[in-house]
Structures are given as C-alpha cells and as structure tokens.
Design a protein around this motif. Structure first.
Motif, mmCIF file in Angstrom:
data_model
loop_
_atom_site.group_PDB
_atom_site.id
_atom_site.type_symbol
_atom_site.label_atom_id
_atom_site.label_comp_id
_atom_site.label_asym_id
_atom_site.label_seq_id
_atom_site.Cartn_x
_atom_site.Cartn_y
_atom_site.Cartn_z
ATOM 1 N N TYR A 15 1.240 -0.552 0.035
ATOM 2 C CA TYR A 15 -0.161 0.065 0.258
ATOM 3 C C TYR A 15 0.986 1.005 0.111
ATOM 4 O O TYR A 15 1.897 1.593 0.457
ATOM 5 N N CYS A 16 0.360 1.708 -0.910
ATOM 6 C CA CYS A 16 1.098 3.103 -1.011
ATOM 7 C C CYS A 16 1.312 5.039 0.545
ATOM 8 O O CYS A 16 -0.376 4.734 0.769
ATOM 9 N N LEU A 50 5.162 -2.212 0.647
ATOM 10 C CA LEU A 50 5.638 -0.559 1.780
ATOM 11 C C LEU A 50 5.655 0.485 0.400
ATOM 12 O O LEU A 50 7.219 0.082 -0.206
ATOM 13 N N GLY A 51 4.843 1.009 -0.019
ATOM 14 C CA GLY A 51 5.091 2.099 -1.608
ATOM 15 C C GLY A 51 5.646 3.326 -0.357
ATOM 16 O O GLY A 51 4.390 4.826 -0.386
ATOM 17 N N LEU A 52 6.487 3.233 -0.217
ATOM 18 C CA LEU A 52 7.229 4.772 0.400
ATOM 19 C C LEU A 52 6.866 6.171 -0.514
ATOM 20 O O LEU A 52 6.967 6.251 -1.339
ATOM 21 N N GLN A 242 -1.365 0.799 -9.444
ATOM 22 C CA GLN A 242 -2.213 1.436 -8.751
ATOM 23 C C GLN A 242 -3.318 0.711 -8.424
ATOM 24 O O GLN A 242 -4.426 1.299 -9.179
ATOM 25 N N ALA A 243 -3.630 -0.156 -7.647
ATOM 26 C CA ALA A 243 -5.308 -0.335 -7.704
ATOM 27 C C ALA A 243 -5.968 0.716 -6.951
ATOM 28 O O ALA A 243 -6.082 1.382 -5.237
ATOM 29 N N SER A 244 -6.507 1.064 -7.346
ATOM 30 C CA SER A 244 -7.781 2.134 -6.472
ATOM 31 C C SER A 244 -9.245 2.255 -7.153
ATOM 32 O O SER A 244 -9.522 1.950 -8.327
ATOM 33 N N ALA A 245 -10.033 2.728 -7.016
ATOM 34 C CA ALA A 245 -10.902 3.298 -7.426
ATOM 35 C C ALA A 245 -11.687 4.431 -7.276
ATOM 36 O O ALA A 245 -11.363 5.488 -6.373
ATOM 37 N N ALA A 246 -12.707 4.810 -8.371
ATOM 38 C CA ALA A 246 -13.342 6.010 -8.455
ATOM 39 C C ALA A 246 -14.154 6.432 -7.897
ATOM 40 O O ALA A 246 -15.044 5.535 -7.763
ATOM 41 N N VAL A 343 2.062 -4.075 -7.711
ATOM 42 C CA VAL A 343 0.554 -3.602 -7.568
ATOM 43 C C VAL A 343 0.298 -2.506 -6.246
ATOM 44 O O VAL A 343 1.233 -3.874 -4.657
ATOM 45 N N GLU A 344 -0.100 -1.733 -5.905
ATOM 46 C CA GLU A 344 -0.102 -0.691 -4.901
ATOM 47 C C GLU A 344 -0.859 0.136 -4.494
ATOM 48 O O GLU A 344 -1.570 0.696 -5.762
ATOM 49 N N VAL A 345 -1.947 -0.038 -3.417
ATOM 50 C CA VAL A 345 -3.555 0.214 -3.031
ATOM 51 C C VAL A 345 -2.734 1.483 -2.712
ATOM 52 O O VAL A 345 -2.198 1.850 -2.101
ATOM 53 N N GLU A 346 -3.637 3.005 -3.418
ATOM 54 C CA GLU A 346 -3.049 3.830 -3.208
ATOM 55 C C GLU A 346 -4.914 4.860 -3.253
ATOM 56 O O GLU A 346 -5.273 4.916 -3.516
ATOM 57 N N THR A 347 -5.188 4.179 -2.178
ATOM 58 C CA THR A 347 -6.153 5.408 -1.572
ATOM 59 C C THR A 347 -6.367 5.898 -0.466
ATOM 60 O O THR A 347 -5.952 5.951 0.752
ATOM 61 N N TYR A 348 -5.668 7.631 -0.995
ATOM 62 C CA TYR A 348 -4.872 8.319 -0.401
ATOM 63 C C TYR A 348 -5.950 9.504 0.472
ATOM 64 O O TYR A 348 -5.479 10.168 1.142
ATOM 65 N N THR A 349 -6.903 8.975 -0.059
ATOM 66 C CA THR A 349 -7.825 10.566 0.441
ATOM 67 C C THR A 349 -8.899 10.082 1.527
ATOM 68 O O THR A 349 -9.567 10.765 1.827
ATOM 69 N N TRP A 350 -8.579 8.937 2.693
ATOM 70 C CA TRP A 350 -8.939 8.351 3.370
ATOM 71 C C TRP A 350 -9.711 9.847 4.508
ATOM 72 O O TRP A 350 -10.665 9.725 5.032
ATOM 73 N N GLN A 351 -8.091 11.159 4.849
ATOM 74 C CA GLN A 351 -8.876 12.246 5.727
ATOM 75 C C GLN A 351 -9.495 12.922 5.176
ATOM 76 O O GLN A 351 -9.928 13.823 6.059
#
Length: 389
Positions: A15-16, A50-52, A242-246, A343-351
């Motif tokens: 994950y990113c 971990l995708g730093l 980048q595994a993500s959903a819009a 493969v990187e899970v990239e949901t950066y918008t949690w906050q």
C-alpha cells in the motif's frame, strides 16, 4: 505480501504511504511504527509491501547518505516491511491544507523533477530486497495540460534522458534494476492511453513505462482490455499498477445524487470530473465546478477523481468504479504471462472523506488500510494469482 503468477512471476502487493504523508525522516520512521507495522500484524502477514512517499528534502538527504539508507532498510526489515516501489508523483506539501494544482509542480520541464526522481532511484536501489527482480517509481504524467508548449515537451524529454542515464549507471554499479512509470491522470498532458503512447514513444522500455492507476482509468472512461492491449502493442510496459477506485454518480442530474456528491467537495485535493456523452469526453478540473458551473450536461454518469476505499460499499445513489479495477486485474494477470509485478493500493483520501467516513485516529486508519489490502489480495487470487511462500 507476495503472490505468484502461473508463469512464475512474483507479484508484490503493498500500500502507498502517501495516505499518511510526512516530510522528514523522523516522520517516515514514525509512520512505520504507527501505521505500517500495525497493518501487517492485522493481516497476519510475515511481510508487507510498502510504497514509500519520500518528500523532496527527505529523498535528497537519503540519497546523499548511504548510511541513512542502510538504517532505513534495517528498520523496514525489523518491522516486517519491504519496499520495491516509491511514489514519486507528489514533490512536497502533500499534507498541506490546500494541494490542488500544486501537486503537479515541478513538472518534467523543470530540472528539479529529474533531480528528485534520480534521488528516489538512488534511495530505492539501497532499499530493494535482495530477492526482488526490480524496483519501480511512479511519477506525474509530464505535467498539467496547460501550458505545455513544444518547448516544454522537448525540455522534458532531455530531463527524462538524464534519468535514464542515471538508472543505467545505478544498475551497472549496484545491480538494481529500476523503472519509472508515468501515471496518466485526468487533466494532465497524459490523460488517456493514446496520449501515453504518443508522449512516451521512443523511450527505453527497460527503464520507462506507465503506472496504471485504475481510478484514473475509470475517470477517463477507458476500457481496461483496450488500454492494456494498446500499451502492449506499442511496446510500453506497465511498470506498476495502482489499485484504486473512483467515485461514480450514475444519475448526476438527480437532486439526491447532487446532494450526495456535494459531501465529497473538499479543499485539499483536486477532484477532476468526467462525463462521457455523445461519443465525446467532457470534464471539469474539480467536483465543485461540475456541481456549480453547469459545464457538464448531467445526462450521462459522472466519474470523479476521488479515491474511495476498496473494500467498502458506496452508499446509493453514488457508486464506485470497482468493476474497472477488477477487469484490469483480469487483463494483467489472467493471461499466460503477468503484465506487471508491482501492485500498490493507493487510497490517499481517507482523511478527506465526508464526515462520518473518516478514520478517527491512527488505529482506525490502520484497520481500514488492512481491510483494503485483504480485498485487493482476494481479488488478485480471483484473477489467477497464487499466494507465494
């Protein structure tokens, strides 16, 4: 977390870390303890990818201090973490109150972008696990679309060539193979697959390719099967997924839908919105413009560049583009050869999710990330991968 394709390819899942951005090395080390290791423990995994995200100043400091890289590598190992990929899209300030268009600065016409990417490659060469085949760095798709004159394109290509030379030198000196993936994104010079093919033509596929973000793919209303085929036919590798959903609004003219969408309007990130109608793609740079400016007809579904958690259902009347992600996994991994191995899970918008959906503290965020990782792992297995020892 590692999986294996039928052809023997090891696929790294992680994950990113830009979901909890920090801009100093002390903060990077702290996030390993407060987020990444707890996620690994919740998953019951011996090792977690971990995708730093390393802000520009952190990357520069590490690149100049091999001993500090060794210490970071030791800390990762001690916590059961591995790094095969870095997110080199944001340059700095990703946790600022208002990021918006600034995330695209500096673009690839600016020498600072090349310097930053080369520093990231230097650091990644020192962090790669000894059994990793290669590393990857995702980066912005050249720059924002306007302005982007021919002079910017020519200068960007010279900067990319410098990075290519650096990657070749790194491989010769360290044995580390690292590729850079340009990440198509709505509103940028490279928004869709055909633009990626046009702009990246002639680059060395051993060093450069695309980072395929499935939320961006969905917002651009692209079909995964066609996008993957077009890239393959053009000889452009998928360096990283980048595994993500819009976010999707099936009936954007409906008052209840518009009310639900308004809860996703927020001041930090840009949320490009696209509508495919009458054979063309229409869009706005941000969701509030779509809701208030009248630029889109509302007669066809909207897709919004707002990354939503992978594992969670979206409350009607809204939806998510998870189906696009699942179809992409099938295209990449169900065939005779794995198309990519990162493969990187990239949901950066949690906050910045609507109130009531945001994690209240670090512990809740770790729980949410772990749930996303379980979802992604399950879908990768369904796509044909096996759990690797």
């Amino acid at each position: 977390m590692r999986l294996r394709h039928a052809d023997g390819t090891v696929v790294h899942l992680g994950y990113c870390a830009n979901v909890h951005p920090v801009e100093d090395l002390v903060g990077v080390l702290y996030q390993l303890a407060i987020y990444a290791e707890p996620v690994r423990k919740q998953l019951g995994a011996d090792r977690l990818g971990l995708g730093l995200w390393l802000a520009r100043d952190v990357a520069a400091a590490l690149a100049a201090d091999p001993r500090a890289v060794e210490q970071l590598s030791a800390e990762l190992s001690a916590r059961g973490l591995e790094v095969v990929t870095l997110n080199g899209f944001p340059y700095s300030g990703f946790s600022d109150a208002a990021v918006k268009y600034r995330v695209y600065d500096p673009d690839w016409s600016d020498p600072r972008r090349a310097e930053y990417t080369m520093d990231l490659a230097t650091v990644l060469a020192g962090l790669l696990p000894s059994d990793a085949v290669r590393g990857s760095i995702s980066t912005l798709p050249l720059g924002w679309r306007d302005p982007w004159p021919d002079t910017a394109r020519d200068t960007a290509r010279r900067h990319i060539d410098l990075v290519g030379d650096h990657l070749a030198d790194l491989e010769a000196r360290t044995g580390a193979v690292i590729r850079v993936g340009f990440e198509p994104e709505p509103g940028c010079v490279i928004e869709r697959t055909e633009q990626a093919i046009e702009e990246l033509a002639g680059l060395d596929p051993a060093r450069f390719g695309v980072c395929l973000d499935t939320a961006h793919l969905a917002v651009a209303h692209e079909e995964p099967a066609l996008a993957v085929k077009m890239l393959a036919d053009a000889g452009i590798p998928v360096v990283k997924l980048q595994a993500s959903a819009a976010l999707e609004a099936p009936q954007p003219s409906d008052p209840a839908t518009r009310s639900a969408l308004s809860r996703f309007v927020e001041p930090r990130y840009l949320h490009q919105t696209r509508e495919a109608a009458t054979g063309a793609l229409y869009g706005t740079d941000d969701l509030n413009e779509a809701l208030n400016g009248g630029f889109l007809s509302g007669a066809a579904p909207w897709r919004v560049h707002f990354h939503i958690p992978l594992h969670a259902d979206v409350a009607p009347p809204l939806a998510g583009t998870h189906a696009t992600l699942v179809r992409t996994l099938t295209e990449l991994f169900a065939g005779g050869a794995a198309v990519t191995d990162h493969v990187e899970v990239e949901t950066y918008t949690w906050q910045v999710l609507p109130e009531g959906q945001r994690p209240r503290d670090a512990s809740e965020l770790a729980v949410g990330i772990a749930a996303e990782m379980r979802w992604a792992h399950t879908e990768l297995v369904r796509a044909g991968l096996e759990v690797a020892p």
